[in-house]
Design a protein around this motif. Structure first.
Motif, mmCIF file in Angstrom:
data_model
loop_
_atom_site.group_PDB
_atom_site.id
_atom_site.type_symbol
_atom_site.label_atom_id
_atom_site.label_comp_id
_atom_site.label_asym_id
_atom_site.label_seq_id
_atom_site.Cartn_x
_atom_site.Cartn_y
_atom_site.Cartn_z
ATOM 1 N N ILE A 1 21.677 4.207 -22.036
ATOM 2 C CA ILE A 1 22.390 4.152 -23.383
ATOM 3 C C ILE A 1 22.013 2.879 -23.836
ATOM 4 O O ILE A 1 22.777 2.653 -24.967
ATOM 5 N N LEU B 1 26.449 5.779 -30.667
ATOM 6 C CA LEU B 1 26.785 7.149 -30.324
ATOM 7 C C LEU B 1 27.632 7.780 -31.554
ATOM 8 O O LEU B 1 27.502 8.923 -31.752
ATOM 9 N N THR C 1 30.003 10.616 -22.083
ATOM 10 C CA THR C 1 29.007 9.677 -21.275
ATOM 11 C C THR C 1 29.562 9.068 -20.146
ATOM 12 O O THR C 1 30.799 9.221 -19.864
ATOM 13 N N CYS D 1 20.630 6.985 -27.162
ATOM 14 C CA CYS D 1 21.955 7.469 -27.803
ATOM 15 C C CYS D 1 21.862 8.528 -28.767
ATOM 16 O O CYS D 1 22.731 9.767 -28.758
ATOM 17 N N ASN E 1 33.625 8.655 -25.141
ATOM 18 C CA ASN E 1 32.732 7.308 -24.847
ATOM 19 C C ASN E 1 33.471 6.686 -23.518
ATOM 20 O O ASN E 1 34.368 5.839 -23.724
ATOM 21 N N VAL F 1 22.830 12.688 -28.518
ATOM 22 C CA VAL F 1 23.763 13.414 -29.259
ATOM 23 C C VAL F 1 23.011 14.632 -29.725
ATOM 24 O O VAL F 1 23.809 15.822 -29.836
#
Length: 354
Positions: free
Chosen positions: A168, A226, A114, A174, A193, A178
Motif C-alpha cells: 500500500i 485509500l 487493511t 491502494c 485503515n 478499493v
C-alpha cells in the motif's frame, strides 16, 4: 493482466503492480449469542498450548478476572523478519478464532480492512464476518499464509471473503485494492485503515530517509490514498475507522517516525469526520496501547522489551487482539450513529486518550 487458477480452485487476477485478488466465499446470515461477542474460558493461544499458561477461576455468573484472563510476560525472545507471521509467535495472539460469537450487528455490511491477515486487523475481520459482514482484507504478499487462515475462518462464518495482497506504499495499489473490494463485494460501506509500520530506532542520527519514508508511506500516505479512493463508493451510513496509537499522545523516544504518523492519523480523523459527515459518513479512530501482534516481534521493539511487553500496564500484560475487536464492531454498527470524530483509547488502563 494475467489469470491463473490457484491450487485451491480459486481464480487470481493480477496486473503490473502486483495486486493478486483471490475471491472466495458464500453468503449466509450469521448470528450468535452476545451483543459484543462473547469469549470462552481460555484464549486460543492457551488452548493451543503455546506460551505462558493462565489458570482461570470463574466467579459469580461465570465472570472472569480480566487481569489474569490472558498470558502475561515474560515471553520468549522471538525475532522475525518484517512483516512477521502470527502463526510463528509464542504465545500465538488470540484474535477470536475459537471464541468470538457475533449477533448479526453488521448483517449485510461490506468491509475492507487493511492489515487484515494478523493481529488487530485479523481480529476485526473475524468479528465482522461473525457479525454478518462480507470482508475484503489487504496484506503484504509475504503474509499470504496468515491471510489464507483468516479467509477460511470468514468462509466458515458463512460470509464472502476477498483477499487483496499488495504494497500500500503505492497509490495505484491502494486504488486497485478499493476497486477490487467494491467489485468483488458488490459495494463498500466500512473502511478500516489498520495496516501500519513500526520500527524502533534509538538515535535519530541512525534513522535513514528510506526508513522514515517507509513509515510515512505505509501509515499516512496509504490512509490518504485509500480514503480518497473509497469515499466515492461509500453510501450514507458508511463508516471509516482508523487505527492510531497510544504513541499519538505518549510518544516513545525510540519511535519518532511512527509516533508522528499516529498523531497525524488522530488529527486526520478529527478533520475528516467534520468534512465527511455532510456525506453521511462517520469517521472515528481506535488508539491501542500494547497489543500482542506480529508488529512487536519484527522490529517494532527491542527483543528485551518484547520479553516484558505489556508489563507496565495495570493489567501487567499486553492486550490480545480479540479484546479490542468489539470496539471496531461498535464503531461500525448503526447503533453508533451519533459517534464521529472520536478517538477511543484501549490502552490497558492508563487512561490515554480519555
Amino acid at each position: 493482466m494475467h489469470r491463473n487458477e490457484t491450487d485451491t480452485g480459486r481464480t487470481e487476477v493480477s496486473d503490473n503492480d502486483g495486486v493478486d485478488v483471490p475471491s472466495v466465499g458464500r453468503r449466509a446470515f450469521f448470528s450468535g449469542a452476545a451483543a459484543l461477542g462473547s469469549l470462552s474460558l481460555l484464549s486460543s493461544a492457551q488452548a493451543a498450548g503455546n506460551g505462558p499458561s493462565v489458570v482461570q477461576t470463574q466467579g459469580a455468573g461465570g465472570l472472569l478476572d480480566p487481569v489474569t484472563r490472558y498470558p502475561a510476560p515474560p515471553f520468549p525472545q522471538q525475532p522475525q523478519n518484517w512483516p512477521g507471521l502470527q502463526s510463528r509467535m509464542t504465545p500465538r495472539p488470540d484474535c477470536g478464532e475459537e471464541h468470538y460469537q457475533g449477533s448479526g450487528r453488521l448483517a449485510g455490511r461490506k468491509a475492507l480492512i487493511t492489515g487484515g491477515d494478523s493481529g488487530i486487523g485479523r481480529a476485526v475481520a473475524i468479528a465482522y464476518a461473525r457479525e454478518g459482514a462480507d470482508v475484503a482484507i489487504s496484506y503484504l504478499p509475504q503474509e499470504e499464509s496468515d491471510a489464507r487462515e483468516v479467509a477460511g475462518l470468514i468462509q466458515k462464518a458463512g460470509r464472502k471473503v476477498v483477499l487483496l495482497p499488495g504494497d500500500i506504499r503505492k497509490e495505484a495499489t491502494c486504488q486497485k485494492i478499493v476497486r477490487k473490494a467494491v467489485d468483488e463485494l458488490g459495494g463498500l460501506d466500512i473502511l478500516v485503515n489498520n495496516a501500519g509500520r513500526q520500527h524502533y530506532c534509538e538515535d535519530i542520527l541512525d534513522l535513514t530517509t528510506e526508513e522514515f519514508d517507509w513509515t510515512l508511506k505505509t501509515n499516512i500516505y496509504a490512509l490518504f490514498w485509500l480514503v480518497k479512493a473509497a469515499v466515492p463508493h461509500l453510501p450514507k451510513g458508511s463508516v471509516i475507522i482508523n487505527t492510531t496509537s497510544r504513541n499519538a499522545y505518549q510518544p516513545s523516544h525510540i519511535l519518532v517516525d511512527y509516533a508522528m504518523t499516529k498523531a497525524g492519523i488522530a488529527n486526520m480523523t478529527h478533520s475528516l469526520a467534520r468534512q465527511l459527515l455532510p456525506r453521511g459518513i462517520r469517521v472515528n479512530a481506535v488508539a491501542p496501547g500494547p497489543f500482542w501482534t506480529p508488529l512487536q516481534v519484527c522490529g517494532a521493539q527491542p527483543q528485551s522489551v518484547v520479553q516484558h511487553f505489556g508489563e507496565e500496564t495495570p493489567y501487567y500484560r499486553p492486550g490480545q487482539p480479540v479484546e479490542i475487536a468489539p470496539v471496531y464492531v461498535t464503531l461500525a454498527s448503526q447503533e453508533s450513529s451519533y459517534v464521529t470524530g472520536q478517538v477511543w483509547g484501549i490502552t490497558g488502563g492508563d487512561g490515554v486518550p480519555g
